[in-house]
Structure formats: structure tokens, C-alpha cells
Design a protein around this motif. Structure first.
Motif, short mmCIF file in Angstrom:
data_model
loop_
_atom_site.label_atom_id
_atom_site.label_comp_id
_atom_site.label_asym_id
_atom_site.label_seq_id
_atom_site.Cartn_x
_atom_site.Cartn_y
_atom_site.Cartn_z
N GLU A 1 39.14 31.64 80.89
CA GLU A 1 40.01 32.54 81.67
C GLU A 1 40.24 31.97 83.07
OE1 GLU A 1 38.54 36.40 82.71
OE2 GLU A 1 40.50 37.05 83.45
N PHE B 1 42.79 29.25 83.22
CA PHE B 1 44.15 29.80 83.21
C PHE B 1 44.55 30.35 84.58
CE2 PHE B 1 46.30 34.07 82.54
CZ PHE B 1 47.58 33.56 82.68
N VAL B 2 43.69 31.17 85.14
CA VAL B 2 44.02 31.80 86.42
C VAL B 2 44.12 30.75 87.53
CG1 VAL B 2 43.30 33.49 88.14
CG2 VAL B 2 42.97 33.99 85.72
N ARG C 1 47.42 29.05 87.12
CA ARG C 1 48.53 29.95 87.46
C ARG C 1 48.65 30.16 88.97
NH1 ARG C 1 47.60 35.84 85.54
NH2 ARG C 1 46.25 35.76 87.36
N LEU D 1 41.58 38.33 76.45
CA LEU D 1 41.12 39.37 77.39
C LEU D 1 40.51 40.55 76.65
CD1 LEU D 1 43.94 39.33 80.09
CD2 LEU D 1 41.63 38.41 80.27
N THR E 1 47.25 43.73 85.44
CA THR E 1 46.88 43.04 86.68
C THR E 1 46.21 41.70 86.37
OG1 THR E 1 44.78 44.25 86.81
CG2 THR E 1 46.62 45.16 88.02
N LYS E 2 45.49 41.64 85.25
CA LYS E 2 44.87 40.36 84.90
C LYS E 2 45.90 39.33 84.45
CE LYS E 2 40.07 41.43 84.03
NZ LYS E 2 39.64 40.80 85.31
N LEU E 3 46.90 39.80 83.73
CA LEU E 3 47.90 38.88 83.20
C LEU E 3 49.00 38.58 84.20
CD1 LEU E 3 48.24 40.44 79.64
CD2 LEU E 3 47.41 38.13 80.13
N LYS E 4 49.17 39.50 85.15
CA LYS E 4 50.26 39.38 86.11
C LYS E 4 51.62 39.24 85.43
CE LYS E 4 48.06 37.83 90.37
NZ LYS E 4 48.20 36.91 91.51
#
Lengths: 145, 145
Positions: free
Chosen positions: A17, A20-21, A24, B49, B63-66
Motif C-alpha cells: 500500500e 502505491f501511495v 501517487r 484495502l 480518502t485512502k484511494l483519493k
DNA sequence: CATTATAGGTAAGTTATATTGACATATTAT
DNA sequence: ATAATATGTCAATATAACTTACCTATAATG
């Protein structure tokens, strides 16, 4: 090696995760700059590679980006319209085209890079060079996995 | 801290490129599995997730995926059709929906995760736990930058 | 020299993922 | 009663990618 046994699935999920973040966020810092020039993430990636590998060929760009040439071509056409790239034929093998950012292109890259750099710098502010080296090392292994 | 001064632009550009490639490769390992179920990267991220945060709410997912809720909703509808997620209303606040993977969903996640895990494992095979901790630490700082 | 391979370009149609804007419903909080 | 929150949905659009197919020019190979 044995320590690996203590890597639980939950930690691995967390790492994935974060990968990915981290990607991004690093690539979205510059959104306002991109909007200013009416370009997108795909263009940013090409500009980034052109800055890293000056005079890179089309086929090298394709393998680095892992997109089709139709897709790359759309982006390159936009960059031509923006007047920020130039081409030079290879002197030995004239089939090969080398792509360069011109001065305007380099300036736009610097605008983008400044924001990305800020994020990385802040991240490394209280990191030791050893930590940075380890970060780079693991990331490299993930890529070459 | 002072060591930072030795971080050249070229190294930073390199790190940024690696961040992109690391993300891309880690999330493309599972392409064949995704094809098998006719879903894409967006679905993979949601499933990931849901596995990490069992019973996560819609707004937390957002909010996690935006992404926008319209965008998330398309994905959730596909996952419902695939019959791999279930919803439970919050007992206190019934506006809130908690999303869970069912057994089939958990199995599909494991299929995907196995391949991603393999890549991370290979990357960490000859890394010390300290290196892994440093990697995680720097990545976390990049995210929170 | 003829053939094949490589580097690159292009056209048409399609898919995946996301956006904006507008509006709707149910529930909770003030 | 009213406002805020959590969620859902319709419609239109944008971005970035894809597939399939075909094209030119140049270089390498037999």
C-alpha cells in the motif's frame, strides 16, 4: 534471511500500500504545474525520462515506460506542440531518433522537479545516508524482482 | 542531515523513477489473475484495502484511494456482480456501510497477493531486517511529506 | 542483390479509470 | 426544525491506455 520469517502478511500488505501511495503522492505534487501547461501525468513521465536520459531513443522510451508507441506518440505530439522537445537523427544509424528537451523544456522540468524534490528532501531530512542507501537498495531489488 | 547536501539531483531523479517503476511492477504482477476475473487495477486496489482494513467504510475507502465516489461506485458494483463483497450497516450510525470481502473475495485476494508477495520477498531475500525497516521508514516519510 | 529485421509513424476503434456537476435519500447532530 | 454527514446515481467528458492493422525508411544478413 531467517529474519524474513518474521515478515508477516500484514506488514507486506502495508508495504505494498505504501508503495502505491508513495508513488501517487510523489507524482501528484506537480499537478498545478502540469495544469498550467495543459499536460498530464503521461507527459510528466516522458519529460522526467528526457531529463534523466538526454537524447534517449524512442524505443528506449518505450521500454522504460512500458506503453505502446501509439500511446507514446500522442504524448510526444503534445510536447512538440508545446515546443519543448527536439529530435536528432543518430549519425550512425539514421533510423534512430534521439529526443531532447530544449531550454523551455528543461525549465518546465525544473518546475515539476522542484516540487517532487521537496517531498523527497523532507522525507530524508532526518534520515541517515545509510537509511537512504537501504531505501534505494530495497527499491532496486523490488524492481528487478 | 548534513549528508543530505550530497544528494545530487541525478540521484533524486533516479529515486523518483524507481518509485514509479517499483509501484508499476508490483501492481502488474497480478495482471493475469485480474484478467481471469475480468477486473482491473482499480478493483485490485479496492480488494487490497478490503483485505487490510476489514469492514472499512465507504468514506474511508474514498480518502485512502483519493478517487470520487462515482469512480469507487463503479468498482464496487463490479465486485458485487462478482459476488465477492458484502456490506454491513454500522450498528450505531446506520448511515455508515462497512465493506467486507466474503470467502470467495478473500481467495481472490490471496491469488493476487501471492504474486505481489513473491516480488517483495525476493527483494528482501538478502536484506537485513534493518534494511527493511529503513525502507519502510523512508517510504512512510515520503508519504507524509 | 534480395530478403529480413529494426526503428519509427499513423489511423480507427475500443477500454479502463477517472473527472465534474447535479441531484436524491436516509440518518444523525445541533 | 435545520444542517451536516454518508451514501447513491445520472449524464457528460477527459485522460491514458489498449488492439489491430498497415505504412515508410534504413540497416543487416544471406
Amino acid at each position: 534471511m531467517k529474519e524474513l520469517l518474521y515478515l508477516k502478511d500484514d506488514q507486506l500488505k502495508d508495504l505494498i500500500e505504501k508503495l502505491f501511495v508513495g508513488y501517487r503522492e510523489t507524482f501528484s505534487d506537480s499537478k498545478k504545474i502540469l495544469d498550467k501547461y495543459s499536460i498530464g501525468l503521461a507527459h510528466q513521465k516522458v519529460i522526467h525520462l528526457l531529463s534523466m536520459y538526454e537524447g534517449i531513443s524512442i524505443s528506449k522510451l518505450l521500454t522504460k515506460l512500458k506503453v505502446t508507441k501509439q500511446s507514446l506518440n500522442r504524448v510526444l505530439k503534445d510536447l512538440i506542440k508545446l515546443e519543448i522537445i527536439i529530435f536528432k537523427k543518430d549519425e550512425m544509424d539514421t533510423r534512430i531518433k534521439h529526443v531532447y528537451l530544449n531550454e523551455k523544456g528543461k525549465k518546465i522540468f525544473e518546475e515539476i522537479f522542484l516540487l517532487q524534490k521537496k517531498r523527497i528532501y523532507n522525507a530524508l531530512l532526518d534520515s541517515s545516508s545509510e537509511e537512504v542507501i537501504n531505501f534505494d537498495k530495497v527499491l532496486k531489488k523490488i524492481i528487478n524482482g
